[in-house]
Design a protein around this motif. Structure first.
Motif, mmCIF file in Angstrom:
data_model
loop_
_atom_site.group_PDB
_atom_site.id
_atom_site.type_symbol
_atom_site.label_atom_id
_atom_site.label_comp_id
_atom_site.label_asym_id
_atom_site.label_seq_id
_atom_site.Cartn_x
_atom_site.Cartn_y
_atom_site.Cartn_z
ATOM 1 N N LYS A 62 104.837 81.952 76.958
ATOM 2 C CA LYS A 62 103.501 82.424 77.291
ATOM 3 C C LYS A 62 102.893 81.680 78.477
ATOM 4 C CE LYS A 62 103.436 85.191 73.693
ATOM 5 N NZ LYS A 62 103.442 86.670 73.861
ATOM 6 N N LEU A 63 103.665 80.796 79.095
ATOM 7 C CA LEU A 63 103.120 80.015 80.205
ATOM 8 C C LEU A 63 102.779 80.908 81.388
ATOM 9 C CD1 LEU A 63 105.539 76.923 80.231
ATOM 10 C CD2 LEU A 63 103.163 77.008 79.426
ATOM 11 N N ASP A 64 101.642 80.609 82.010
ATOM 12 C CA ASP A 64 101.214 81.336 83.216
ATOM 13 C C ASP A 64 101.812 80.621 84.430
ATOM 14 O OD1 ASP A 64 100.016 82.915 85.094
ATOM 15 O OD2 ASP A 64 97.999 82.058 84.848
ATOM 16 N N LEU A 65 102.983 81.089 84.899
ATOM 17 C CA LEU A 65 103.676 80.453 86.006
ATOM 18 C C LEU A 65 103.325 81.139 87.320
ATOM 19 C CD1 LEU A 65 107.212 80.002 84.384
ATOM 20 C CD2 LEU A 65 105.304 78.382 84.448
ATOM 21 N N PRO A 66 103.216 80.372 88.407
ATOM 22 C CA PRO A 66 102.906 80.983 89.709
ATOM 23 C C PRO A 66 104.069 81.820 90.207
ATOM 24 C CG PRO A 66 103.422 78.655 89.984
ATOM 25 C CD PRO A 66 103.369 78.900 88.503
ATOM 26 N N ASP A 67 103.788 82.641 91.209
ATOM 27 C CA ASP A 67 104.841 83.470 91.799
ATOM 28 C C ASP A 67 105.931 82.583 92.381
ATOM 29 O OD1 ASP A 67 103.424 85.690 91.149
ATOM 30 O OD2 ASP A 67 102.458 85.901 93.120
ATOM 31 N N GLY A 68 107.161 83.044 92.215
ATOM 32 C CA GLY A 68 108.291 82.258 92.691
ATOM 33 C C GLY A 68 108.318 82.088 94.199
ATOM 34 N N ASP A 69 107.802 83.077 94.933
ATOM 35 C CA ASP A 69 107.804 82.974 96.394
ATOM 36 C C ASP A 69 106.920 81.837 96.872
ATOM 37 O OD1 ASP A 69 109.519 85.071 96.577
ATOM 38 O OD2 ASP A 69 107.952 86.586 96.863
ATOM 39 N N GLU A 70 105.784 81.637 96.170
ATOM 40 C CA GLU A 70 104.859 80.597 96.596
ATOM 41 C C GLU A 70 105.238 79.238 96.018
ATOM 42 O OE1 GLU A 70 100.978 81.812 95.533
ATOM 43 O OE2 GLU A 70 100.964 83.585 96.825
ATOM 44 N N HIS A 71 105.465 79.179 94.719
ATOM 45 C CA HIS A 71 105.781 77.917 94.062
ATOM 46 C C HIS A 71 106.832 78.172 92.978
ATOM 47 C CE1 HIS A 71 102.406 76.027 96.097
ATOM 48 N NE2 HIS A 71 101.600 76.978 95.629
ATOM 49 N N PRO A 72 108.092 78.007 93.293
ATOM 50 C CA PRO A 72 109.127 78.156 92.252
ATOM 51 C C PRO A 72 108.985 77.040 91.211
ATOM 52 C CG PRO A 72 110.087 77.303 94.277
ATOM 53 C CD PRO A 72 108.679 77.677 94.607
ATOM 54 N N VAL A 73 108.974 77.439 89.908
ATOM 55 C CA VAL A 73 108.752 76.492 88.813
ATOM 56 C C VAL A 73 109.902 76.597 87.826
ATOM 57 C CG1 VAL A 73 107.245 75.799 86.909
ATOM 58 C CG2 VAL A 73 106.259 76.560 89.085
ATOM 59 N N VAL A 74 110.369 75.427 87.377
ATOM 60 C CA VAL A 74 111.370 75.362 86.313
ATOM 61 C C VAL A 74 110.869 74.354 85.283
ATOM 62 C CG1 VAL A 74 113.729 74.796 85.695
ATOM 63 C CG2 VAL A 74 113.271 75.950 87.865
ATOM 64 N N VAL A 75 110.791 74.784 84.019
ATOM 65 C CA VAL A 75 110.381 73.892 82.935
ATOM 66 C C VAL A 75 111.605 73.609 82.092
ATOM 67 C CG1 VAL A 75 108.861 73.557 80.959
ATOM 68 C CG2 VAL A 75 108.062 74.852 82.960
ATOM 69 N N ALA A 76 111.933 72.343 81.937
ATOM 70 C CA ALA A 76 113.135 71.957 81.190
ATOM 71 C C ALA A 76 112.750 71.029 80.054
ATOM 72 C CB ALA A 76 114.135 71.277 82.113
ATOM 73 N N ALA A 77 113.545 71.117 78.994
ATOM 74 C CA ALA A 77 113.343 70.213 77.864
ATOM 75 C C ALA A 77 113.886 68.835 78.219
ATOM 76 C CB ALA A 77 114.023 70.773 76.632
ATOM 77 N N ASP A 78 113.686 67.915 77.310
ATOM 78 C CA ASP A 78 114.110 66.540 77.563
ATOM 79 C C ASP A 78 115.630 66.430 77.692
ATOM 80 O OD1 ASP A 78 113.585 63.871 78.024
ATOM 81 O OD2 ASP A 78 113.864 63.329 75.926
ATOM 82 N N ARG A 81 117.693 71.489 78.833
ATOM 83 C CA ARG A 81 117.704 72.933 78.622
ATOM 84 C C ARG A 81 116.484 73.549 79.296
ATOM 85 N NH1 ARG A 81 116.509 74.331 73.928
ATOM 86 N NH2 ARG A 81 115.817 72.282 73.171
ATOM 87 N N VAL A 82 116.697 74.686 79.937
ATOM 88 C CA VAL A 82 115.614 75.380 80.629
ATOM 89 C C VAL A 82 114.755 76.092 79.598
ATOM 90 C CG1 VAL A 82 115.056 77.193 82.275
ATOM 91 C CG2 VAL A 82 116.977 75.662 82.722
ATOM 92 N N ARG A 83 113.453 75.813 79.606
ATOM 93 C CA ARG A 83 112.527 76.444 78.660
ATOM 94 C C ARG A 83 111.739 77.557 79.322
ATOM 95 N NH1 ARG A 83 112.036 73.185 74.212
ATOM 96 N NH2 ARG A 83 111.321 75.164 73.294
ATOM 97 N N ALA A 84 111.507 77.443 80.644
ATOM 98 C CA ALA A 84 110.766 78.507 81.346
ATOM 99 C C ALA A 84 111.112 78.432 82.823
ATOM 100 C CB ALA A 84 109.265 78.348 81.142
ATOM 101 N N VAL A 85 111.135 79.617 83.492
ATOM 102 C CA VAL A 85 111.466 79.715 84.917
ATOM 103 C C VAL A 85 110.480 80.661 85.574
ATOM 104 C CG1 VAL A 85 113.226 80.323 86.609
ATOM 105 C CG2 VAL A 85 113.902 79.313 84.444
ATOM 106 N N GLY A 86 110.064 80.320 86.771
ATOM 107 C CA GLY A 86 109.175 81.191 87.503
ATOM 108 C C GLY A 86 109.833 82.504 87.853
ATOM 109 N N GLU A 87 108.997 83.478 88.163
ATOM 110 C CA GLU A 87 109.486 84.825 88.453
ATOM 111 C C GLU A 87 110.391 84.814 89.678
ATOM 112 O OE1 GLU A 87 107.692 89.293 89.361
ATOM 113 O OE2 GLU A 87 106.362 87.568 89.069
#
Length: 465
Positions: A62-78, A81-87
């Motif tokens: 449910k995270l509100d991630l920014p657009d990948g073109d502007e700010h690519p985001v990757v959320v990883a666990a400790d 493991r990848v928990r969330a990736v930007g569009e």
């Protein structure tokens, strides 16, 4: 590079080029650093926004991630493991990441750029205050580009730690630096051309008087006309002083040459008379031995010998002959010279004779005393007097007679070569007008002076040894 103008223009161009290259490099480095810092700040803001959502308990899907073109985001666990990736984010630093939770993994950061450990004891619902910045690449929708990444750690409300990695594109920074670099590369040659041209023109204008001086000196050398002078510019700079000094040198040279010409002419005239007289007497003696005037011939020979000796001494003095450093006692020299002048028309009397030693040539100083006594003998009526005194650091030798004296207007002219006053000519016994000139030259080369102090008193001043 034989021209001063060319060397000056080339030197100024090289200096300006080096300065501009150094300044341009510094500007590019500062601009690049500032833009990278700005990109890093944008990435940090984006990473902290996502980390704040995780800390408040927002689910990863449910995270509100920014657009990948502007700010690519990757959320990883400790554990990576990848928990969330930007569009549209497909890979980071060449490692592919999935667009769904748990579908991929990334290597968790071990140390930040300062070498510090990223494993921090965070409390649930807390975002780490520290941030790590690093450069990297990201594949967004099939396009790989350079990014400045910010890495922030956070713990959700359940105590699970996550690492948020958000990037800001470096393309604007690269474009800006490239544009400035291209502008510098385009403007630098034009600026150097302007610098070279201005330096050439300014140097040409500044050196124009020098060319005038050179041209006039060349003309003077070709014509041997020392009365000509180089043009003096109106400026008060080094070139103006050079022109004035050159004219002073030309004036001194003209005076020396004119003096030499007069010397040669007068010497020729003075030599002509005794030689002609001696030749006439010898020719008469050959034709009529009984008419040969032997005393007259001897007198002319002696006169010729004295004149030749005077001319040779003047030539040595003009050539810069040094007087030497022997110690000479003026009082002893006066006693010796006076004792030898037993045949003088007027007896030489000595006054106060204070022992005073000076450094110089005994022969030349004796010649000065002899010339002064000869001059006094020509003009004295019944008395010639010599004295030696001390005045501070000076030894003073005075020779005076009871004659009519030297007119005040002539007291300097009598020290010129071949100069004889009218009354001196009437009473001259064969002198050529060189005695006083020689005496003054010798006095000056001994560091002293010779002058007429009163009408008939000559004063020789020399520094005490």
């Amino acid at each position: 590079m034989g021209s001063v103008r060319a060397r000056a223009a080339a030197g100024a161009t090289v200096v300006v080029a080096l300065a501009l290259i150094a300044a341009g490099t510094a500007v590019l480095l500062v601009l690049r650093g500032n833009l990278r810092n700005q990109a890093g700040l944008e990435a940090e803001v984006a990473a902290r926004e996502v980390a704040a959502q995780i800390a408040t308990g927002t689910a990863y899907d449910k995270l509100d991630l920014p657009d990948g073109d502007e700010h690519p985001v990757v959320v990883a666990a400790d554990d990576g493991r990848v928990r969330a990736v930007g569009e549209d984010v497909r890979a980071v630093d060449g490692k592919r990441v999935a667009a769904a939770q748990g579908a991929g993994s990334v290597t968790p950061p071990a140390e930040d750029e300062d070498g510090e450990d990223d494993d921090r004891a965070l409390k649930p619902g807390e975002v780490d205050d520290d941030v790590e910045h690093r450069d990297g690449t990201a594949d967004v929708d099939g396009t790989v580009a350079d990014y400045r990444f910010a890495v922030v750690e956070a713990k959700d409300t359940r105590g699970e730690q996550a690492t948020v990695r958000a990037g800001a594109p470096l393309a604007p920074e690269q474009d800006a630096v490239g544009s400035v670099r291209d502008a510098m590369l385009l403007g630098l040659p034009l600026l150097l051309v302007v610098v070279a041209g201005v330096t050439w023109l300014v140097t040409r204008r500044a050196l124009r008087p020098v060319e005038g001086i050179r041209g006039e000196m060349a003309a003077i050398t070709a014509s041997t006309d020392l009365s000509r002078r180089v043009p003096v510019p109106s400026s008060k700079d080094e070139i103006g002083r050079l022109a004035r000094t050159t004219n002073e040198t030309l004036a001194a040279l003209e005076s020396a040459v004119e003096r030499q010409r007069r010397f040669v002419a007068d010497a020729s005239h003075e030599l002509r008379s005794p030689i002609a007289s001696l030749r006439t007497q010898l020719e008469v003696g050959v034709a009529h031995p009984e008419l040969l005037d032997v005393p007259g011939a001897v007198e002319d020979t002696v006169r010729l010998q004295r004149l030749a000796a005077d001319l040779l001494l003047l030539a040595r003095l003009d050539a810069g002959e040094r007087p030497g450093g022997a110690r000479v006692d003026l009082a002893a020299m006066v006693r010796e010279e006076s004792s030898q002048r037993v045949a003088d028309r007027v007896p030489v009397r000595t006054g106060e004779l204070v022992s005073a030693e000076v450094a110089g040539s005994r022969g030349q100083l004796g010649r000065v005393l002899g010339n002064l006594l000869d001059n006094a003998q020509r003009h004295a009526v019944a008395s010639v007097r010599v004295a030696v005194v001390r005045e501070g650091e000076w030894a003073v030798l005075r020779v005076e007679d009871d004659g009519p004296g030297v007119p005040e207007s002539e007291r300097e002219r009598i020290f010129e070569r071949f100069v004889r006053l009218d009354d001196a000519r009437a009473r001259d016994d064969g002198g050529a007008g060189l005695g006083l000139a020689i005496a003054r030259d010798v006095a000056v080369r001994h560091g002293g002076s010779l002058a007429v102090r009163t009408g008939s008193a000559f004063e020789l001043r020399l520094p005490v040894a």
